[in-house]
Design a protein around this motif. Structure first.
Motif, PDB file in Angstrom:
ATOM      1  N   ALA A 167      42.976  38.216  24.765  1.00 49.71           N
ATOM      2  CA  ALA A 167      42.191  38.554  25.958  1.00 49.71           C
ATOM      3  C   ALA A 167      42.992  39.431  26.905  1.00 49.71           C
ATOM      4  CB  ALA A 167      41.744  37.275  26.656  1.00 49.71           C
ATOM      5  N   LYS A 168      44.276  39.119  27.077  1.00 48.65           N
ATOM      6  CA  LYS A 168      45.123  39.929  27.947  1.00 48.65           C
ATOM      7  C   LYS A 168      45.292  41.334  27.378  1.00 48.65           C
ATOM      8  CE  LYS A 168      47.454  38.698  31.041  1.00 48.65           C
ATOM      9  NZ  LYS A 168      47.262  38.786  32.507  1.00 48.65           N
ATOM     10  N   ALA A 169      45.466  41.418  26.082  1.00 46.21           N
ATOM     11  CA  ALA A 169      45.636  42.723  25.443  1.00 46.21           C
ATOM     12  C   ALA A 169      44.364  43.556  25.572  1.00 46.21           C
ATOM     13  CB  ALA A 169      46.009  42.538  23.973  1.00 46.21           C
ATOM     14  N   GLU A 170      43.213  42.914  25.416  1.00 45.36           N
ATOM     15  CA  GLU A 170      41.946  43.630  25.550  1.00 45.36           C
ATOM     16  C   GLU A 170      41.760  44.148  26.969  1.00 45.36           C
ATOM     17  OE1 GLU A 170      37.155  42.958  24.779  1.00 45.36           O
ATOM     18  OE2 GLU A 170      38.598  41.402  24.217  1.00 45.36           O
ATOM     19  N   ALA A 171      42.146  43.369  27.958  1.00 41.02           N
ATOM     20  CA  ALA A 171      42.022  43.802  29.352  1.00 41.02           C
ATOM     21  C   ALA A 171      42.931  44.994  29.638  1.00 41.02           C
ATOM     22  CB  ALA A 171      42.364  42.644  30.283  1.00 41.02           C
ATOM     23  N   ARG A 172      44.156  44.971  29.120  1.00 43.33           N
ATOM     24  CA  ARG A 172      45.064  46.109  29.314  1.00 43.33           C
ATOM     25  C   ARG A 172      44.515  47.359  28.653  1.00 43.33           C
ATOM     26  NH1 ARG A 172      49.125  42.146  28.289  1.00 43.33           N
ATOM     27  NH2 ARG A 172      49.236  42.828  26.105  1.00 43.33           N
ATOM     28  N   ARG A 173      43.957  47.190  27.458  1.00 49.69           N
ATOM     29  CA  ARG A 173      43.405  48.334  26.729  1.00 49.69           C
ATOM     30  C   ARG A 173      42.201  48.912  27.469  1.00 49.69           C
ATOM     31  NH1 ARG A 173      43.453  46.007  22.321  1.00 49.69           N
ATOM     32  NH2 ARG A 173      41.300  45.284  22.107  1.00 49.69           N
ATOM     33  N   ALA A 174      41.336  48.050  27.983  1.00 46.09           N
ATOM     34  CA  ALA A 174      40.166  48.517  28.724  1.00 46.09           C
ATOM     35  C   ALA A 174      40.587  49.298  29.967  1.00 46.09           C
ATOM     36  CB  ALA A 174      39.281  47.333  29.105  1.00 46.09           C
ATOM     37  N   ALA A 175      41.644  48.843  30.621  1.00 44.76           N
ATOM     38  CA  ALA A 175      42.125  49.548  31.809  1.00 44.76           C
ATOM     39  C   ALA A 175      42.648  50.933  31.450  1.00 44.76           C
ATOM     40  CB  ALA A 175      43.213  48.722  32.491  1.00 44.76           C
ATOM     41  N   ARG A 176      43.326  51.046  30.341  1.00 39.22           N
ATOM     42  CA  ARG A 176      43.857  52.341  29.917  1.00 39.22           C
ATOM     43  C   ARG A 176      42.719  53.295  29.554  1.00 39.22           C
ATOM     44  NH1 ARG A 176      48.703  52.422  25.901  1.00 39.22           N
ATOM     45  NH2 ARG A 176      49.092  54.331  27.070  1.00 39.22           N
ATOM     46  N   ALA A 178      39.677  53.164  30.803  1.00 40.73           N
ATOM     47  CA  ALA A 178      38.988  53.503  32.046  1.00 40.73           C
ATOM     48  C   ALA A 178      39.751  54.570  32.824  1.00 40.73           C
ATOM     49  CB  ALA A 178      38.817  52.252  32.902  1.00 40.73           C
ATOM     50  N   ALA A 179      41.071  54.546  32.743  1.00 36.83           N
ATOM     51  CA  ALA A 179      41.897  55.530  33.447  1.00 36.83           C
ATOM     52  C   ALA A 179      42.013  56.845  32.681  1.00 36.83           C
ATOM     53  CB  ALA A 179      43.286  54.948  33.693  1.00 36.83           C
ATOM     54  N   GLY A 180      41.498  56.876  31.455  1.00 40.39           N
ATOM     55  CA  GLY A 180      41.614  58.085  30.640  1.00 40.39           C
ATOM     56  C   GLY A 180      43.007  58.327  30.097  1.00 40.39           C
ATOM     57  N   ALA A 181      43.824  57.252  30.040  1.00 38.35           N
ATOM     58  CA  ALA A 181      45.208  57.399  29.593  1.00 38.35           C
ATOM     59  C   ALA A 181      45.302  57.667  28.095  1.00 38.35           C
ATOM     60  CB  ALA A 181      46.003  56.141  29.944  1.00 38.35           C
ATOM     61  N   VAL A 182      44.385  57.082  27.334  1.00 40.27           N
ATOM     62  CA  VAL A 182      44.388  57.244  25.875  1.00 40.27           C
ATOM     63  C   VAL A 182      42.945  57.276  25.391  1.00 40.27           C
ATOM     64  CG1 VAL A 182      46.619  56.118  25.466  1.00 40.27           C
ATOM     65  CG2 VAL A 182      44.541  54.737  25.552  1.00 40.27           C
ATOM     66  N   PRO A 183      42.715  57.923  24.224  1.00 45.28           N
ATOM     67  CA  PRO A 183      41.358  57.875  23.669  1.00 45.28           C
ATOM     68  C   PRO A 183      41.134  56.572  22.924  1.00 45.28           C
ATOM     69  CG  PRO A 183      42.779  59.172  22.248  1.00 45.28           C
ATOM     70  CD  PRO A 183      43.622  58.782  23.448  1.00 45.28           C
ATOM     71  N   SER A 184      39.909  56.111  22.919  1.00 43.21           N
ATOM     72  CA  SER A 184      39.550  54.975  22.082  1.00 43.21           C
ATOM     73  C   SER A 184      39.409  55.458  20.639  1.00 43.21           C
ATOM     74  CB  SER A 184      38.232  54.358  22.552  1.00 43.21           C
ATOM     75  OG  SER A 184      37.154  55.260  22.307  1.00 43.21           O
ATOM     76  N   TRP A 185      39.262  54.512  19.726  1.00 45.26           N
ATOM     77  CA  TRP A 185      39.036  54.848  18.313  1.00 45.26           C
ATOM     78  C   TRP A 185      37.821  55.765  18.172  1.00 45.26           C
ATOM     79  CZ3 TRP A 185      41.053  54.093  13.435  1.00 45.26           C
ATOM     80  CH2 TRP A 185      40.176  54.177  12.344  1.00 45.26           C
TER      81      TRP A 185
END
Length: 252
Positions: A167-176, A178-185
């Protein structure tokens, strides 16, 4: 397969960033895998099989550690294989093969590998096929050679903690995201589909995987260790762990 990708290095970097959103400790597992190769290799150069190797992530890192390594990379995805070919050139033998079929081994140029390495790739195979694959991989290794599979492998003795870690990892990924830091799959593949050199290869990929990889499951490490033991390996164990991910190792 496209013989030339103009921006192969840029695509490799983009792939790494997209993957690191899911696996922030990704490089740690690769280091552990190559440390294990270093420990068992008897030949110079080592003969390595990069299984379901995609863009060549493991192969590229293996060549940094072992510049003279004899590498074979196997995958089925035409877009990722094109990027691997563009990045690796004649430093690796690139093989197109379907791991869901037991005859995939017939496409290989060698037997007697020092190591088979694979990461975040085999969770789309169903249990019976992965069990069979482990047996096939044992037969491809020289005596004393090893298989390392790094993937989503929760510790079944820590079910509640694992849920919290995920859950913590998913929240960090969602934040990244949302910020446009990385593309999703999905965003990475959408971008690739718009590239003139990759477009036709992505279309071919969709034809091979019309609904994506149909099977995705995450059995615990204990399942993998049991399957590897049943496949006939002499030593099996956990080489590395990070959160809900692990790398299991098996020695022939």
């Amino acid at each position: 397969m496209s013989p030339y990708i103009t921006d192969a290095a840029a695509w490799q970097e983009s792939w790494d960033r997209q993957q690191e959103a899911y696996l922030p400790d990704r490089e740690h597992r690769f280091t552990a895998m190559l440390d294990a190769v270093e420990a068992v290799r008897e030949t110079a150069p080592p003969r390595l099989l990069d299984l379901a190797g995609g863009t060549g992530t493991i192969s590229l890192r293996a060549l940094r550690r072992f510049p003279d390594a004899e590498l074979t990379l196997v995958d089925l995805d035409p877009a990722l294989l094109a990027l691997a070919t563009a990045s690796l050139g004649d430093r690796a033998t690139i093989v197109t093969a379907d791991l869901t079929r037991p005859d995939w081994v017939d496409a290989l140029p060698h037997r007697g590998y020092d190591a088979v390495l694979t990461a975040t790739a085999l969770h789309w195979l169903p249990a019976d096929r992965l069990t069979g694959l482990y047996t096939e991989l044992r037969e491809l290794l020289r005596p004393g050679g090893l298989l390392v599979n790094a993937d989503h492998m929760p510790d079944d003795t820590l079910p509640e903690l694992t849920k919290r870690l995920l859950a913590k990892a998913e929240a960090r990924r969602a934040a990244r995201y949302a910020a446009g830091a990385v593309p999703s799959w999905a965003q990475w593949w959408e971008h690739a589909a718009q590239d003139p050199e990759l477009r036709s290869l992505v279309e071919r990929r969709h034809a091979i995987y019309p609904t994506g990889h149909s099977q995705e499951w995450s059995p615990p490490v204990s399942w993998h260790l049991g399957a590897l033991s049943e496949a006939g390996f002499t030593e099996v164990g956990t080489l590395w762990r990070g959160g809900a991910d692990a790398a299991v190792v098996a020695v022939r």
